[in-house]
Every structure is written in structure tokens, then in C-alpha cells.
Design a protein around this motif. Sequence first.
Motif, mmCIF file in Angstrom:
data_model
loop_
_atom_site.group_PDB
_atom_site.id
_atom_site.type_symbol
_atom_site.label_atom_id
_atom_site.label_comp_id
_atom_site.label_asym_id
_atom_site.label_seq_id
_atom_site.Cartn_x
_atom_site.Cartn_y
_atom_site.Cartn_z
ATOM 1 N N ASP A 16 6.545 58.504 -86.832
ATOM 2 C CA ASP A 16 6.920 57.088 -86.776
ATOM 3 C C ASP A 16 8.013 56.807 -85.747
ATOM 4 N N ALA A 17 8.494 57.816 -85.066
ATOM 5 C CA ALA A 17 9.603 57.634 -84.127
ATOM 6 C C ALA A 17 9.344 56.525 -83.106
ATOM 7 N N TRP A 49 15.122 61.079 -79.714
ATOM 8 C CA TRP A 49 16.172 61.390 -80.684
ATOM 9 C C TRP A 49 15.612 61.338 -82.099
ATOM 10 N N LEU A 50 14.873 60.291 -82.422
ATOM 11 C CA LEU A 50 14.308 60.137 -83.765
ATOM 12 C C LEU A 50 13.333 61.259 -84.111
ATOM 13 N N LEU A 54 14.622 62.750 -87.666
ATOM 14 C CA LEU A 54 13.876 62.502 -88.906
ATOM 15 C C LEU A 54 13.573 63.801 -89.665
ATOM 16 N N PRO A 55 12.954 64.805 -89.034
ATOM 17 C CA PRO A 55 12.686 66.033 -89.799
ATOM 18 C C PRO A 55 13.954 66.800 -90.167
ATOM 19 N N ALA A 56 15.019 66.648 -89.369
ATOM 20 C CA ALA A 56 16.268 67.344 -89.666
ATOM 21 C C ALA A 56 17.037 66.679 -90.810
ATOM 22 N N GLY A 57 16.665 65.440 -91.148
ATOM 23 C CA GLY A 57 17.369 64.715 -92.201
ATOM 24 C C GLY A 57 18.615 64.002 -91.717
ATOM 25 N N VAL A 74 14.033 50.105 -91.833
ATOM 26 C CA VAL A 74 15.480 50.257 -91.920
ATOM 27 C C VAL A 74 15.775 51.746 -91.899
ATOM 28 N N GLY A 75 16.957 52.095 -91.430
ATOM 29 C CA GLY A 75 17.337 53.499 -91.362
ATOM 30 C C GLY A 75 18.686 53.757 -91.993
ATOM 31 N N LEU A 76 18.932 55.035 -92.223
ATOM 32 C CA LEU A 76 20.176 55.472 -92.833
ATOM 33 C C LEU A 76 20.617 56.746 -92.131
ATOM 34 N N MET A 77 21.876 56.764 -91.732
ATOM 35 C CA MET A 77 22.470 57.967 -91.162
ATOM 36 C C MET A 77 23.660 58.351 -92.036
#
Length: 162
Positions: A16-17, A49-50, A54-57, A74-77
Motif C-alpha cells: 500500500d506504500a 520510505w513506507l 510498514l513491515p518494520a513497524g 491515516v498513519g501512526l509513528m
Amino acid sequence: MTLPDGYTLRRATAEDAPTIARQRGQMFVDMGELTPQDAAEQHALWTDWLRGALPAGDYVGCLADVGGASVGGVGLMFQPKMPSAKDRAPLKAYVLNMYVAPEHRRRGLAEALMRAILAEAGTRGLRSVGLHAAPLGRRIYERLGFVEADNPEMRLTLEPSP
């Protein structure tokens, strides 16, 4: 909160990146912070970057789909912070890339996306959640309990070393 008929929420994957990068660009275009050309120029950078984050969490994303297309997300870091007696977690959550396509707005998708991503922060035991609110989303954030922070941020951009 229930979603309108036909809409589903799902966790984003590395595949989905490009979609997340496109939504991020459109979010900045809609806010008047980037031109469509500027957003297009950054698309590959964000996508690359995504694909790793994403797989790294390092980035958790939630997408709203309808008819096989992602129409919002929406995203969360997670950012390190010093624990305190009130909040012992060594991380804080940061919400970013909140976007719903204009033709799908005013249906509850933004709030559903926010509730899903806040639940993710909660399952990780995080109590501190921050974001930069665009005017369009401010009412939703306030309804969810976000308040103005009294910690004005200062920033310095360093020139690259020779």
C-alpha cells in the motif's frame, strides 16, 4: 462507530506504500502546503520510505476501502520519549497522513480511521498521542479528546556538512 455500507477498514501493508504516498501528497495539496507537482516529485521518496517502514513497524497505517479502492487513510509513528510517573511508556504515538478523498467525506470515515489508529496506540500501552491538526480535521480531533498543547515547537534546519 459503524462504517457506511460498502466501506471497510484494514491495516496497511508494504504493497500500500504508493497509495499512502499519493494520499499524503493530496493531503498537503488540499491544505495548500504543496502544489500537485511538488507532491508528485516527493511521491517516490515517500513510497520508498513506507515500503521499509510498514513491515518494520516504524509506521502503522489504516486504510478505508470501498469498491476495491482505498479512499482514505491515516498513519501512526512512534517516537521515543522519557518516561514519567504519569506516563511510564518510553514512546509516544504521532498521528499523520490523515486523508479522506473529497467525494467520500462527511460519512464518518475520518472518525472511524482515527478511532482505529488510536486503538492501535492503546493496544501498545501508549498514552501520549500527538498530531498537527489541519483546519478541516480539527473538529474531529477535538471530539476525540485532543486539546491544544502549550509546547510551541522551535526548529532549526542545519546545512549539510561539506
